[in-house]
Design an enzyme around this catalytic site. Structure first.
Site, mmCIF file in Angstrom:
data_model
loop_
_atom_site.group_PDB
_atom_site.id
_atom_site.type_symbol
_atom_site.label_atom_id
_atom_site.label_comp_id
_atom_site.label_asym_id
_atom_site.label_seq_id
_atom_site.Cartn_x
_atom_site.Cartn_y
_atom_site.Cartn_z
ATOM 1 N N ASP A 8 1.037 -1.213 0.296
ATOM 2 C CA ASP A 8 -0.556 -0.074 0.145
ATOM 3 C C ASP A 8 0.982 1.156 0.047
ATOM 4 O O ASP A 8 0.451 1.880 1.255
ATOM 5 C CB ASP A 8 -1.123 0.030 1.378
ATOM 6 N N LYS A 106 -7.334 -5.181 -3.268
ATOM 7 C CA LYS A 106 -7.737 -5.168 -1.733
ATOM 8 C C LYS A 106 -9.008 -4.604 -1.184
ATOM 9 O O LYS A 106 -8.678 -3.474 -1.427
ATOM 10 C CB LYS A 106 -6.299 -6.110 -0.871
ATOM 11 N N CYS A 151 -2.496 -2.266 7.615
ATOM 12 C CA CYS A 151 -2.270 -3.360 6.860
ATOM 13 C C CYS A 151 -0.540 -3.947 6.525
ATOM 14 O O CYS A 151 -1.334 -5.059 6.572
ATOM 15 C CB CYS A 151 -2.234 -2.221 5.433
HETATM 16 C C1 VGL Z 1 -4.900 1.019 5.307
HETATM 17 C C2 VGL Z 1 -6.354 2.089 6.786
HETATM 18 C C3 VGL Z 1 -6.951 1.538 5.915
HETATM 19 C C4 VGL Z 1 -3.268 0.316 5.539
HETATM 20 C C5 VGL Z 1 -5.453 0.854 4.732
HETATM 21 O O1 VGL Z 1 -3.006 0.198 3.587
HETATM 22 O O2 VGL Z 1 -2.583 -0.213 5.916
HETATM 23 N N1 VGL Z 1 -4.707 1.552 6.661
HETATM 24 N N2 VGL Z 1 -6.991 1.715 5.046
#
Ligand code: VGL
Ligand code: ZN
Length: 207
Positions: A8, A106, A151
């Protein structure tokens, strides 16, 4: 086979983004440098529809940081982020993307959040990551990216469950720290569950 996983590293999780991880940008040159050491590099992207149930904006009278329930699972509400097709959902332009062989998306189901790059938070639906890594005979997984206490943490826990020898590269991740000690707790938990915490300059010693 060793694989580098980049979780991410998207604009919304970087300074200036909608769900910015403080100093998240500092890990990017480290990840770019690490890529030189790996033959297999995979990445994940958080990829939400605008009506996603993890967004505070989709719940009446709730704000980011509030805790609610989403189809039976405890859910922290977040600001809108990584909306499919938006600039915030793009991988950072500073991240070298030339050597990424596979990208796993995702969080597309509005009914359930999906922190881990392997499974949704209810552990019902699997992404293609595990089958891809199996196909490539990956035994050791080196995890980097954002956010260390969300994540990355969930991804490392699933990787351990799935039987990978799992390394967290501590200088190649940063946490969002909704509570000040969230990242430390997540790192301690990963270690306690069997992850090996190393710094980027130690990677070769474990390959
Ligand atoms: C994430 C919060 C909400 C992340 C993803 O990638 O850590 N954090 N969605
Ligand atoms: Zn998300």
């Amino acid at each position: 086979m060793n694989a580098l996983l980049i979780v991410d590293v998207q604009n919304d999780f970087l300074p200036g983004g909608n769900l910015a991880v403080p100093k998240g940008d500092q890990i990017i040159p480290i990840i770019n440098n690490l890529q030189k050491k790996f033959q297999l590099i995979v990445a994940s992207r958080d990829w939400h529809p605008a009506n996603h149930g993890s967004f505070a904006s989709n719940h009446k009278k709730q704000k980011p940081g509030d805790i609610t329930e989403l189809n039976g699972l405890e859910q922290i509400l977040w600001p809108d982020h990584c909306i499919q097709g938006s600039p915030g959902a793009e991988l950072s332009p500073l991240l070298n993307q030339n050597f990424i062989q596979r990208i796993v998306f995702k969080g597309s189901n509005p009914e359930v959040d999906s922190y881990s790059a392997f499974f949704d938070n209810g552990h019902k639906i699997e992404t293609e990551l595990h089958s891809y890594l199996q196909k490539k005979s990956v035994k050791r997984l080196f995890v980097t990216g954002l956010a260390a206490d969300v994540c990355v943490w969930f991804t490392v826990k699933d990787a351990l469950h799935l039987g990978y020898e799992t390394f967290l590269i501590t200088d190649a991740t940063k946490g969002v720290n909704i509570n000040p000690d969230d990242t430390q707790k997540a790192l301690d938990d990963m270690k306690q569950k069997g992850a090996i915490l190393i710094s980027s300059d130690q990677v070769e010693d474990f390959m």
